[in-house]
Design a protein around this motif. Sequence first.
Motif, PDB file in Angstrom:
ATOM      1  N   ARG A  62      45.093  19.231  30.651  1.00 55.58           N
ATOM      2  CA  ARG A  62      45.110  18.030  29.806  1.00 55.58           C
ATOM      3  C   ARG A  62      46.496  17.400  29.769  1.00 55.58           C
ATOM      4  N   TRP A 100      39.309  16.578  24.671  1.00 53.46           N
ATOM      5  CA  TRP A 100      40.498  16.724  23.827  1.00 53.46           C
ATOM      6  C   TRP A 100      40.408  15.790  22.617  1.00 53.46           C
ATOM      7  N   VAL A 101      39.927  14.568  22.858  1.00 52.16           N
ATOM      8  CA  VAL A 101      39.757  13.599  21.770  1.00 52.16           C
ATOM      9  C   VAL A 101      38.775  14.126  20.731  1.00 52.16           C
ATOM     10  N   ASN A 157      40.215  17.047  18.822  1.00 56.09           N
ATOM     11  CA  ASN A 157      41.208  16.644  17.820  1.00 56.09           C
ATOM     12  C   ASN A 157      40.555  16.087  16.564  1.00 56.09           C
ATOM     13  N   LEU A 158      39.525  15.275  16.742  1.00 53.64           N
ATOM     14  CA  LEU A 158      38.844  14.687  15.588  1.00 53.64           C
ATOM     15  C   LEU A 158      38.105  15.747  14.778  1.00 53.64           C
ATOM     16  N   ASN A 185      40.678  17.817  12.966  1.00 57.32           N
ATOM     17  CA  ASN A 185      41.219  17.026  11.868  1.00 57.32           C
ATOM     18  C   ASN A 185      40.264  17.053  10.667  1.00 57.32           C
ATOM     19  N   GLY A 233      48.457  14.922  17.279  1.00 55.18           N
ATOM     20  CA  GLY A 233      47.070  14.992  17.726  1.00 55.18           C
ATOM     21  C   GLY A 233      46.379  13.642  17.753  1.00 55.18           C
ATOM     22  N   LEU A 234      46.428  12.928  16.632  1.00 56.47           N
ATOM     23  CA  LEU A 234      45.756  11.627  16.563  1.00 56.47           C
ATOM     24  C   LEU A 234      46.490  10.571  17.393  1.00 56.47           C
ATOM     25  N   THR A 266      45.225  11.160  20.771  1.00 54.59           N
ATOM     26  CA  THR A 266      43.825  10.715  20.776  1.00 54.59           C
ATOM     27  C   THR A 266      43.744   9.208  20.981  1.00 54.59           C
ATOM     28  N   LYS A 267      44.559   8.470  20.242  1.00 57.50           N
ATOM     29  CA  LYS A 267      44.569   7.007  20.359  1.00 57.50           C
ATOM     30  C   LYS A 267      44.997   6.582  21.760  1.00 57.50           C
ATOM     31  N   ILE A 318      42.103   7.234  24.298  1.00 58.05           N
ATOM     32  CA  ILE A 318      40.982   6.291  24.172  1.00 58.05           C
ATOM     33  C   ILE A 318      41.384   4.886  24.609  1.00 58.05           C
ATOM     34  N   ILE A 349      34.989   5.672  17.341  1.00 50.64           N
ATOM     35  CA  ILE A 349      35.432   5.385  18.715  1.00 50.64           C
ATOM     36  C   ILE A 349      34.443   4.403  19.330  1.00 50.64           C
TER      37      ILE A 349
END
Length: 385
Positions: free
Chosen positions: A226, A283-284, A287-288, A291, A347-348, A351-352, A355, A378
Motif C-alpha cells: 500500500r 485501505w480506505v 481506515n473508515l 475510525n 489515516g483519514l 483516505t482522502k 479516493i 464516498i
Amino acid sequence: MIRWLNLRNILAAIAIIIVSGSIIYSRYLSQKIAKDEKQRVENWVEAQRTIMNTETQTVPPLAIKLIQENVDIPIIETDEKDSITNYRNIDSTRVANDVDYLKDKLRQFKAQRAPIILKLSDTPYIANRYYYGESRLQQEVRYYPIVQLLIIGLFITVVIIAQRSSYRSTQNQLWAGMAKETAHQLGTPVTSLQGWVEMLKEIEGASYIAPEIEKDVNRLLLITDRFGKIGSTPRLEERNLVEQVQYMLDYMRKRAGGKVQFIFNTHGEENIPAMISPPLFDWVVENLLKNGLDAMDGKGTLTVNLLHTATQNIIEVTDTGKGISKANIKNVFKPGFTTKKRGWGLGLTLTKRIIEQYHKGTIFIKNSELGKGTTFRIELNKGDV
C-alpha cells in the motif's frame, strides 16, 4: 504577531494601502476637476450671455473661443419651465433613436447638481437653465480606483493560487517520499521474516505457530504494498464492490470483539462493478471502519451502506460513536488532526488522497452528531474512473 506575517496577509495589506491611497488621491483629483469644470461651464454660459447681448454683427472672439473649447462637458439647455431647448456634447444618434434619452440625461444632471441660470428678462420672467454632467476625464478618474482594485484583486488571486499549487505539489512530493521510504524500510525485514517463517514450519512442535505468524507477515507485506503505491499512479481494476467491502468487513469483525454489531446493506445487489485499486481501496474501507470502531470504544453498531446510481457508486460508513463537533468537521481530513490519545492523524488524510487523487471520487462527512455517531460518504463517479 509573527504568525500573521505570511505572504497572503502581506499582499492583502499592500493591496489595501494601494487602493486606499488611490481612492483618496482620486477623490482629490475628482473634486479638483469638478471645480474646474464648473468654472468652465460658468464661463461658457457667460459667453452665451455675451453673444446674446451683442447688438452688432461682430461677436467678441473670446466668447466664440469659450463656446468652441467646450467639447467634452455635456450640457442641456432648458427654459424657465425646464423644457429642453438645446443640448451640447451629447450623442446625437442616441437622441434621435431614443425619445427619452435626453430626458433621462436631464434627470441625471439634475440629481448631480443645481443648474447655472442665465436670466434674460425680469418682466416677463425669461431665463435659460444650463444643466451639465461629468466629462469623460471626470468619469475615468472616479472609476479608476475600482479598476485598480479589480486588477490588484486578480493579481493577489493568481499569487495565492500559485502559492497553494506550489504548497500542494510540495506536500504531495513529501507524502510520496515518506510513503516510498516507509515501504523501502519495511521491505527488507519483511522479506527476512518470510524466510524465518519457512524455517519455523520445519521445526517440530512449532508448525502450529508458523501459520499465525505467516498471517501477520502477509499483513505487513500488504501494508508495504500500500505504501509503495502512494505517490505513483495505481493500476485500476474492475472489481465487485460488494465482495471487496464484504472482505474488509469480515476482516474487521474478527478483530472488533463481540460487542460490535456489523450491518452491511447492499439493497439486494450482489454485483456492483467499479474500477478501483484493490489494495488502496481496501485501505480506505479499513481506515473508515477502524475510525468508527475507535469512536464507539468497542461497542455499538457499524453500518456500511452500498448503493449505486446511473453515474455513481456510493459507500456510506456509519457508526454509533461519540460523533464529531461542528468545529472539528472541517479539520478531520487535515494531516495531524486526531482526537485519539494515540495516533498520527494520517489515516483519514491518506483516505482522502486515495479516493480523490487516485480514484477521482469524493469523500466527506455526510452528517455527524455528538453522542450519536458519524456517517462518512464516498462517491465514485462511474464515468471518470
